[in-house]
Design a protein around this motif. Structure first.
Motif, short mmCIF file in Angstrom:
data_model
loop_
_atom_site.label_atom_id
_atom_site.label_comp_id
_atom_site.label_asym_id
_atom_site.label_seq_id
_atom_site.Cartn_x
_atom_site.Cartn_y
_atom_site.Cartn_z
N SER A 191 0.82 -1.21 0.00
CA SER A 191 0.00 0.00 0.00
C SER A 191 0.86 1.26 0.00
CB SER A 191 -0.93 0.00 1.22
OG SER A 191 -1.79 1.11 1.19
N VAL A 192 1.92 1.26 0.80
CA VAL A 192 2.83 2.41 0.82
C VAL A 192 3.53 2.53 -0.54
CG1 VAL A 192 4.93 3.35 1.86
CG2 VAL A 192 3.15 2.36 3.31
N GLY A 193 3.91 1.40 -1.11
CA GLY A 193 4.53 1.42 -2.44
C GLY A 193 3.59 2.01 -3.47
N ASN A 194 2.31 1.66 -3.39
CA ASN A 194 1.33 2.20 -4.33
C ASN A 194 1.14 3.69 -4.13
OD1 ASN A 194 0.76 -0.18 -5.71
ND2 ASN A 194 -0.76 -0.83 -4.20
N THR A 195 1.25 4.15 -2.88
CA THR A 195 1.16 5.58 -2.62
C THR A 195 2.27 6.32 -3.35
OG1 THR A 195 0.14 5.27 -0.44
CG2 THR A 195 1.22 7.38 -0.84
N LEU A 196 3.48 5.75 -3.33
CA LEU A 196 4.60 6.35 -4.05
C LEU A 196 4.37 6.30 -5.56
CD1 LEU A 196 7.62 4.84 -2.06
CD2 LEU A 196 6.69 7.14 -1.87
N LYS A 197 3.94 5.13 -6.05
CA LYS A 197 3.73 4.96 -7.48
C LYS A 197 2.65 5.90 -7.99
CE LYS A 197 2.81 1.38 -10.95
NZ LYS A 197 2.55 -0.06 -11.16
#
Length: 247
Positions: A191-197
C-alpha cells in the motif's frame, strides 16, 4: 582491430554484470550483509576498479600491475562518491520530512521519533511509525500518513534519484499468528509502495512484509508493540546494495 575492441567490451560486460539494475517480474534481489563503514564503500569501488584495470591493461605482468593499481585508485574514488551521494540524499529526504538524519542505533527505539531517516554506505532508510498510520488490521494508510509519505516525493523526483531502487517494508507487533501478520505486513508495504507509485514515482518499486520477525524492541508491552509497528522505505543505488530487511 578485433583484439583492441575485445577488452573494452569485456570491461563493459563486467560493469553490466556487477552493477546491473533490477528487472521487475520474478527477479530475486541478492542479499548483501555487513553494510557498514566508509572503508567498505571505497573498497567495493576499488575491487571493481582493480578488475577493470586488469582487463583493460596490457598483457605483460608489469603493465597489468600498473593498470590494477590505477583502476583500484579510480574505483575507490567512485565508491566514496557513491557514499557521499547517499549521505546527501539522506539529508535531502530528511529535510522534506522536516527532520534530520539520525544514524544512532537507538533512534528507532525512541517513541518520540515517529519518522527516522538514516543511511549506511549501502542505502538510505526512512522509517514511518505514526501511531495512526494504519487503523487496526487495515492496510491502507490513513490520510495523515499518506500526506507524510507524499512529503518525500519532491526529493525522490530529483534526477539524482532516477536510478534508485525503492523497497517498502512492513513490520507488525506479535499479536495474532505469524501468518496473519505476514499477510498484513505485506499488504501495508504494498500500500505504501502504491502511494509512491500513484504520486508519479517511476523507479523500480518492490515491497516486502516481515510479519513480526524483526522487532525493534521485545513485544513485551503495549508501548513496545507500538514501536514495532512500522513501515520502512529503503533507497538503494543499485542491485548489489539490496539487503534482506527481515533478517
Amino acid at each position: 582491430m578485433k583484439k583492441i575492441l575485445f577488452k573494452p567490451l569485456l570491461a563493459s560486460s563486467l560493469v553490466a554484470i556487477m552493477l546491473g539494475g533490477c528487472v521487475e517480474g520474478g527477479m530475486t534481489m541478492p542479499t548483501i550483509k555487513n553494510a557498514d563503514g566508509t572503508s567498505n564503500r571505497a573498497g567495493t569501488g576499488a575491487v571493481l576498479g582493480g578488475i577493470l584495470g586488469a582487463v583493460v591493461g596490457g598483457s605483460t605482468a608489469n603493465h597489468s600491475k600498473k593498470r590494477v593499481a590505477i583502476g583500484g585508485i579510480a574505483g575507490a574514488a567512485i565508491g566514496a562518491a557513491i557514499g557521499y551521494s547517499l549521505d546527501q540524499q539522506a539529508k535531502e529526504v530528511a529535510q522534506t520530512l522536516n527532520t534530520n538524519v539520525n544514524n544512532s542505533p537507538t533512534a528507532e527505539k525512541n517513541p518520540a521519533n515517529e519518522i527516522v531517516v538514516s543511511n549506511t554506505d549501502k542505502f538510505v532508510k526512512i522509517m514511518f511509525r505514526d501511531p495512526m498510520m494504519f487503523r487496526t488490521n487495515e492496510s491502507i494508510p490513513t490520510q495523515s500518513a499518506q500526506a507524510e509519505i507524499r512529503q518525500m516525493i519532491p526529493a525522490l523526483k530529483k534526477p539524482a534519484y532516477a536510478n534508485m531502487i525503492i523497497q517498502t517494508v512492513g513490520h507488525t507487533d506479535s499479536r495474532g499468528s505469524f501468518q496473519h501478520n505476514q499477510s498484513l505486513s505485506e499488504a501495508r508495504a504494498s500500500s505504501v509502495g502504491n502511494t509512491l507509485k500513484n504520486s508519479g514515482i517511476t523507479n523500480p518499486l518492490y515491497s516486502r512484509g516481515c510479519s513480526f520477525s524483526k522487532p525493534v524492541v521485545p513485544n513485551t508491552s503495549a508501548s513496545n508493540m507500538a514501536l514495532n509497528r512500522r513501515v520502512e522505505i529503503y533507497l538503494y543505488p543499485n542491485q548489489q546494495t539490496v539487503i534482506d530487511p527481515c533478517i
